[in-house]
Scaffold this active site. Structure first.
Site, PDB file in Angstrom:
ATOM      1  CG  ASP A 162      -2.262   0.181   0.859  1.00  0.00           C
ATOM      2  OD1 ASP A 162      -2.620   1.257  -0.033  1.00  0.00           O
ATOM      3  OD2 ASP A 162      -3.316  -0.203   1.398  1.00  0.00           O
ATOM      4  CG  ASP A 217      -9.324   1.629  -0.934  1.00  0.00           C
ATOM      5  OD1 ASP A 217      -8.170   1.406  -1.687  1.00  0.00           O
ATOM      6  OD2 ASP A 217      -9.212   1.365   0.305  1.00  0.00           O
TER       7      ASP A 217
END
Length: 397
Positions: A162, A217
């Site tokens: 990430d 996301d």
């Protein structure tokens, strides 16, 4: 006979173009991260979409069990990926990541061994920053080599990496550090760049990772899902065996969309050669969810060895045609109705790369049937709101 020879000649030209394109993909493969992984988009499961931080080793084991008992593993769903929140907030006195004692008391190595014995692979999560996105565990910034060696020693097969809580430097600087660390770790590990598309990772991701997030996301609703598909489609030309555009994980089965909308979701991810990472609780699935995610014919489109990502070849208001060439001289086509009313949608041969005179046999992948009539020039279907048709077209004359 003259007309037929012209059609056959045109068809032969199309076949040659597709073969040459396949050879180009093979050539491009040489310049990618050479860990030999991701020759087709990865398939499996990830904990985040349904569970967030509420994870533990018991649930991960049960998910591995379910992948096998449901038959999903035989269809190619092989990765069991642990997302954020698996580690303690502090490293040990040697600087090593420590599995959270309250939720992963047996450790990650034991979990990897369990998953491997079932013929599956274990994935894990870290971050190119000082902390992960949850801020509940350390990131790998400054610890890339140490963490890569730790992951390899545990038997990890997949790393989702990430982009939160970093030092402000560009991801083009931070991500290759982990790439080099993984290459020296002594174990092939699929490297998933979760950079959110901020700096267009499709344009630089091929030498760095096996997949790269092109979007922020996803959420379990129509607008989020369809917008992620749109954002991902822009980078179609960059997808190829060994390196895939990633519009985020699947929401099928989490309850926020209708059956038709989930079918659109799965169809667009499949034809877009996106990773098929399930995001629901596969221990407790409905028959409807199972029917969608176990569609072998749709999975085959995703796993086609040519690896061509679909492009939108026509957009007319809420009506769209997505198309991608497949091996075996076939073409996958999605007819999509994004709008709120029933609508008739047409795929035209000149949009999808076929000579208008080509005779085509059409296979409906969601109805599991080959249509009785053949088609020349176009194919039309009437679609409910927020629904699609997915066909594989096979030229026959």
């Amino acid at each position: 006979m003259g007309k037929r020879r012209c059609v056959v000649a045109a068809l032969a030209a199309i076949m040659l173009m597709m073969e040459l394109a396949a050879l180009t993909v093979a050539e491009n493969r040489r310049s990618m991260l050479s860990n030999g992984l991701g020759m087709t988009p990865p398939m499996g499961w990830n904990s985040w979409n349904h569970f967030g931080c509420n994870i533990d080793e018991k649930m991960i084991r049960e998910t591995a069990d379910a992948l096998v008992s449901t038959g999903l593993s035989k269809l190619g769903y092989e990765y069991v990926n642990i997302d954020d929140c698996w580690a303690e907030i502090s490293r040990d006195d040697k600087g090593n990541l420590v599995p959270k004692k309250s939720t992963f008391p047996s450790g990650i190595k034991a979990l990897a061994d369990y998953v491997h014995k079932k013929g599956l692979k274990l994935g894990i999560y870290s971050d190119a920053g000082y902390f992960t996105c949850s801020r509940r565990m350390p990131g790998s910034l400054g610890y890339e080599e140490q963490d890569a060696k730790t992951f390899a020693s545990w038997g990890i097969d997949y790393l989702k990496y990430d982009n939160c809580n970093n030092d402000g430097s560009k991801p083009t600087k931070r991500y290759p550090v982990m790439t080099r660390a993984l290459m020296k770790a002594g174990r092939p590990i699929f490297f998933s760049l979760c950079e959110w598309g901020d700096m267009h990772p499709a344009e630089w991701g091929a030498p760095v990772g096996n997949s790269w997030r092109t979007t922020n996301d996803i959420s379990d609703n129509w607008e989020s899902m369809i917008s992620r598909a749109d954002q991902n489609e822009i980078y179609a030309e960059y997808a190829r065996p060994g390196g895939w555009n990633d519009p985020d994980m699947l929401e099928v089965g989490n309850g926020g969309m209708t059956k038709d909308e989930y079918i659109v979701h799965f169809s667009l991810w499949a034809i877009s050669k996106a990773p098929l990472l399930l995001g629901c609780d596969i221990r407790n699935m409905t028959r409807e969810t199972m029917d969608i995610i176990t569609n072998k014919e749709v999975i085959a489109v995703n796993q086609d060895p040519y690896g061509f990502q679909a492009k939108k070849v026509r957009m007319e208001g809420d009506q769209e045609i997505w198309s991608a060439p497949l091996s075996g001289y076939k073409i996958a086509v999605v007819l999509l109705n994004r709008g709120p009313v029933r609508y008739s949608t047409t795929a035209r041969w000149d949009d999808i790369g076929l000579d208008p005179k080509t005779v085509v046999q059409a296979r409906d992948l969601w109805e599991h049937k080959t249509l009785k009539t053949t088609f020349v020039g176009n194919l039309t279907a009437t679609l409910r709101p927020h629904s699609c048709k997915l066909y594989v077209l096979k030229p026959i004359a």
